[in-house]
Design an enzyme around this catalytic site. Structure first.
Site, mmCIF file in Angstrom:
data_model
loop_
_atom_site.group_PDB
_atom_site.id
_atom_site.type_symbol
_atom_site.label_atom_id
_atom_site.label_comp_id
_atom_site.label_asym_id
_atom_site.label_seq_id
_atom_site.Cartn_x
_atom_site.Cartn_y
_atom_site.Cartn_z
ATOM 1 N N GLY A 1 33.932 42.640 56.294
ATOM 2 C CA GLY A 1 35.142 43.032 57.009
ATOM 3 C C GLY A 1 35.267 44.503 57.300
ATOM 4 N N ILE B 1 45.727 76.884 76.753
ATOM 5 C CA ILE B 1 45.422 75.543 77.278
ATOM 6 C C ILE B 1 43.916 75.297 77.316
ATOM 7 C CG2 ILE B 1 45.677 73.987 79.250
ATOM 8 C CD1 ILE B 1 48.283 74.519 77.847
ATOM 9 N N ASN B 2 43.142 76.348 77.519
ATOM 10 C CA ASN B 2 41.688 76.183 77.614
ATOM 11 C C ASN B 2 41.086 75.640 76.319
ATOM 12 O OD1 ASN B 2 41.278 76.946 80.277
ATOM 13 N ND2 ASN B 2 41.339 79.133 79.765
ATOM 14 N N CYS C 1 34.124 35.278 47.408
ATOM 15 C CA CYS C 1 33.864 35.061 48.836
ATOM 16 C C CYS C 1 32.838 33.966 49.108
ATOM 17 C CB CYS C 1 33.433 36.368 49.492
ATOM 18 S SG CYS C 1 34.727 37.623 49.440
ATOM 19 N N LYS D 1 49.002 82.745 70.478
ATOM 20 C CA LYS D 1 49.459 82.330 71.797
ATOM 21 C C LYS D 1 48.830 80.991 72.176
ATOM 22 C CE LYS D 1 50.368 86.893 73.796
ATOM 23 N NZ LYS D 1 49.973 87.877 74.836
ATOM 24 N N ASN E 1 31.496 32.881 43.744
ATOM 25 C CA ASN E 1 32.347 34.055 43.553
ATOM 26 C C ASN E 1 33.554 34.001 44.489
ATOM 27 O OD1 ASN E 1 30.731 34.464 45.878
ATOM 28 N ND2 ASN E 1 31.203 36.644 45.812
ATOM 29 N N GLU F 1 29.576 33.455 48.542
ATOM 30 C CA GLU F 1 28.189 33.637 48.961
ATOM 31 C C GLU F 1 27.246 33.788 47.771
ATOM 32 O OE1 GLU F 1 29.359 37.893 48.284
ATOM 33 O OE2 GLU F 1 30.327 36.036 48.883
ATOM 34 N N LYS G 1 38.239 70.451 61.119
ATOM 35 C CA LYS G 1 39.134 71.601 60.942
ATOM 36 C C LYS G 1 39.835 71.554 59.589
ATOM 37 C CE LYS G 1 40.186 72.724 65.763
ATOM 38 N NZ LYS G 1 41.260 72.884 66.769
ATOM 39 N N ASP H 1 38.641 26.475 25.152
ATOM 40 C CA ASP H 1 38.897 27.069 23.848
ATOM 41 C C ASP H 1 39.898 28.193 24.064
ATOM 42 O OD1 ASP H 1 37.650 29.741 22.300
ATOM 43 O OD2 ASP H 1 38.013 28.000 21.013
#
Length: 801
Positions: A682, A17-18, A485, A14, A483, A487, A88, A243
């Protein structure tokens, strides 16, 4: 009429709502949000047979849509609702109750942690090393150490990204682990190299700094630590020789690295230019662009199980005769056959070019094939009757007066920096025949480079002389490029190949190759929102150094050269996230002298305790193999004398014992050849709810679209510090560059430095000034020029920390 809901188990019950109100109360407790508002605005259209999953998803969506700069706490409400849903799902999948014997809510099942991991080791989802190195008793102790309440640190964006990309799934795509279990299993993986009697102690320490969001490790480590294939490193840097065998060997390496989700930096400056001879046939070479396209196509083909294309940055020197074509590989004009739209171009620039640029002088483009011939012969001049290339080989041969021969190592212009480079460049400019060089105006070349950068965000910039001057391991060779990025700045070299040997009896073919230096990025970052005082840094930095050193031991290596280099140098890269938040939290404006002083003081502390951590690790485990002869061994730290550093420390007010540290380093060595590198952060910044890396915020509130959908973004405590957060496109980025220069004093590698410019408020001279200032102040690299929306440029996922 009685309405029923369908639970995750498929059972009907059933509608109550609680129960919904209990979930809402849990999600709103202690936050500046109204649970009644959430209940009302969700407008749940109840119907007979609605699933509890649908109700939960609607609540999550409603809470997420309420996030704003004025009401940022809704992000924590949405996060809790998503966590509630995750609890859950996992409990249902693994067959345990969310309530203990007394009826108390318990989202984590501590009792069955060992049996859970054992089951998924047997299924091939977790690595066998977990059971091989930890007993059932160990698992029980560590399960009881897990802190479920730390799940409440997550923002909605953070837990959503973790759920979508990082939490391990079973063969049917269902999430099997919870966030704190993930952190504990990563910590356990990284503690495997520790002594057995100390393993649990270190696993707990690693777990604490990870789960408290004080540090994070690189994306590959978050994804793969605890899995069978522990590819934990982020980026790899390849040096391609002139080469054919080496070109295709590196294409193969690129494919293997991409297969295991690594990012790539590739240096192509040794390859002969268009029109150079091949085996004395004039004009036979197609130059660099076809090799660029080969790598581009390899990256798109090896697409990491269809999840995303591989990523590669390709670097060429600004003196290379093919540079003009190279600058156009990503533009939308010109010959499409010369395009490579999926790679990231980078340009290596010597000081001499920048000096000539100031005076608008001519610049000579040179074919490296002819430069190598000229320099190699000149170096060995007088020692041999004749010096010539050895056909089909990397080497040259020196023929003596008596007819005997020596195999010689060739030298090209790219193999020098600083004054030596300038000496050879001027000599080549003067003496090479016209077909081996091409004269252009330095300003026109620079203008084209900046125009392309403004239109596409690239090329990245590598200031080669400063990178090599400050290389603490210059005794082992050159740094040609960075590389993906930009750094990582480490010694690199091509592998050397011998001709394959066939055994005609067995058909066995033997290949011999001498491994070159192939830099590997083992990355982690410190959350400056939680770690910025001396006591905090003193506690956390040595732990992070230890974790990353253990990454090297646990790593799966797709190619042997990577393992060879990683074990010789043991290089790591420690960066930061939440830099902008750290500034505003301390009441510091971006555009201020106070910012520069704060950065100087902060990064001195980071540098000192990173070095101290590596020193202590060397005492325990031994120094890195190539320590002798390094700057570290001579008491030269970050390219500066101890006296200079001590004076800097006094001015900062830190007064750290640098002389004592330098003497100890001379005596015991350090464990890691390279230590600090400020990478982009990121996706992992999003997980932490932090501002990215060293960047200013893009906006006080915006919605970012990525693999996890459209996610609300707010910087930490934006409601409290709203006016302190100045956004990226409103900042004068001369201050950004000046702050980067201050930080660079304490960084042995480099920084992924983005520059943001508003297209409406920038012109050519102003843009040029930013790049020239970066060179003048001693920066080693520049990453993206972001003249468009930050969401239009695809960040490197592999490097992201």
């Amino acid at each position: 009429m009685t309405m029923y809901v369908i639970k995750r188990s498929g059972r009907k019950e059933k509608l109550d709502i609680n129960k919904i109100r209990i979930a809402i109360k849990f999600a709103c407790e202690g936050l500046n949000v109204d649970p009644l508002e959430l209940e009302a605005d969700a407008q749940i259209q109840f119907r007979d047979g609605i699933t509890t999953k649908e109700i939960q998803q609607l609540l999550i969506k409603t809470a997420a849509e309420k996030v704003s700069a004025e009401r940022p706490d809704w992000t924590y409400t949405a996060a809790r609702l998503l966590l509630y849903d995750l609890y859950k799902d996992v409990a249902h999948l693994r067959g345990y109750s969310l309530r203990d014997d007394l009826g108390k809510y318990k989202p984590y099942n501590r009792k069955n942690f060992y049996s859970f991991v054992k089951e998924y080791v047997e299924k091939g989802i977790y690595g066998e090393y977990l059971l091989e190195n930890y007993s059932e008793e160990d698992f029980n102790k560590l399960a009881n150490y897990i802190k479920p309440e730390r799940d409440l640190y997550f923002t909605y964006t953070g837990i959503k990204i973790l759920y979508d990309r990082y939490l391990v799934r079973d063969e049917e795509g269902r999430v099997i682990e919870l966030p704190q279990e993930m952190y504990m299993l990563i910590a356990m993986t990284l503690a495997v190299p520790e002594k057995p009697e100390e393993r649990l102690k270190w696993a707990k320490k690693f777990y604490d700094v990870l789960s408290e969001h004080k540090v994070t490790v690189a994306t590959p480590t978050l994804m793969n630590a605890r899995r069978p294939f522990t590819q934990l490193s982020s980026c790899f840097v390849l040096t391609v020789d002139d080469d054919l065998f080496d070109i295709f060997d590196n294409v193969k390496k690129a494919g293997m690295i991409s297969k295991f989700a690594g990012g790539l930096g590739v240096y192509l400056g040794k390859i002969r230019a268009t029109g150079a001879p091949i085996r004395k046939f004039k004009g036979a070479s197609s130059g660099v662009i076809p090799v660029v396209k080969l790598i581009n196509d390899t990256m798109t083909y090896v697409d990491q199980l269809g999840m995303r294309k591989g990523s590669a940055s390709i670097t060429l020197d600004i003196w290379h005769k093919d540079i003009l074509d190279f600058l156009e590989v990503k533009t939308n004009v010109g010959d499409e056959r010369k395009k490579a739209h999926d790679i990231h171009p980078a340009v290596s620039i010597p000081d001499l070019f920048m000096k000539r640029l100031k005076n608008r002088e001519d610049w000579t483009l040179i074919d490296p094939y002819w430069a190598r011939q000229y320099i190699t012969r000149k170096i060995y001049d007088g020692k041999y009757k004749e010096v010539k290339p050895l056909p089909g080989s990397h080497y040259y041969v020196g023929i003596k007066e008596d007819g005997t021969q020596d195999i010689l190592e060739p030298k090209g212009l790219e193999d020098f920096y600083g004054e030596e480079f300038e000496k050879w460049y001027l000599e080549l400019e003067e003496n090479l025949p016209s077909y081996a060089k091409k004269k252009v105006n330095s300003f026109e070349l620079w203008k084209r480079l900046l125009t392309v950068a403004f239109e596409t965000g690239e090329p990245y910039i590598f200031f080669r002389d400063e990178a090599n001057r400050k290389n603490p391991n210059k005794h082992t060779g050159m740094v040609y490029s960075s590389n993906l990025c930009h750094e990582i700045v480490q010694t690199m070299s091509p592998s050397k190949h011998e001709k394959p040997v066939l055994d005609p009896e067995t058909g066995e073919i033997t290949y011999k190759k001498e491994a070159g230096d192939l830099p590997v990025c083992n990355l982690g970052s410190v959350n400056l929102g939680k770690v910025h005082t001396e006591e905090e840094i003193k506690e956390v930095l040595p732990l992070l150094v230890r974790m990353l050193d253990n990454v090297i031991e646990m790593n799966f290596y797709a190619i042997p050269e990577a393992e060879y280099t990683n074990k010789r140098y043991r290089a790591i890269g420690i960066g930061v996230s939440n830099y902008h938040y750290c500034l505003v939290k301390n009441g510091i404006k971006w555009e201020s002298e106070e910012h520069l002083k704060f950065a100087d003081k902060l990064f001195e502390l980071i540098a000192f305790y990173a070095l101290k951590g590596s020193l202590e690790l060397a005492k325990e485990r031994g120094r890195y193999k190539l320590f002798d002869g390094s700057n570290w061994s001579k008491g030269i730290l970050f390219g500066r004398s101890v006296e200079e550093i001590e004076e800097n420390s006094r001015q900062n007010g830190n007064n750290l014992p640098w002389r004592e540290l330098a003497e100890e380093i001379k005596k015991y060595g350090i464990r890691n050849a390279y230590l600090l590198a400020l990478m982009p952060t990121g996706s992992t910044s999003l997980i932490l709810g932090a501002t990215p890396s060293i960047d200013p915020i893009f906006a006080r509130f915006y919605k970012e679209e990525n693999m996890s959908g459209i996610l609300p973004q707010v910087p930490p405590e934006v409601d409290r510090f709203y006016w302190h957060y100045k956004t990226a496109y409103t900042i004068d980025h001369e201050w950004t560059i000046r702050a980067a220069a201050v930080r660079q004093k304490w960084i042995d590698q480099a920084q992924s430095l983005n520059l943001f410019v508003d297209p409406q408020n920038i012109d050519g001279p102003r843009l040029s000034r930013l790049y020239e200032l970066a060179w003048e102040l001693g920066l080693k690299t520049i990453y993206y020029l972001r003249s468009r929306s930050a969401m239009d440029i695809e960040e490197c996922e592999a490097c992201s920390v």
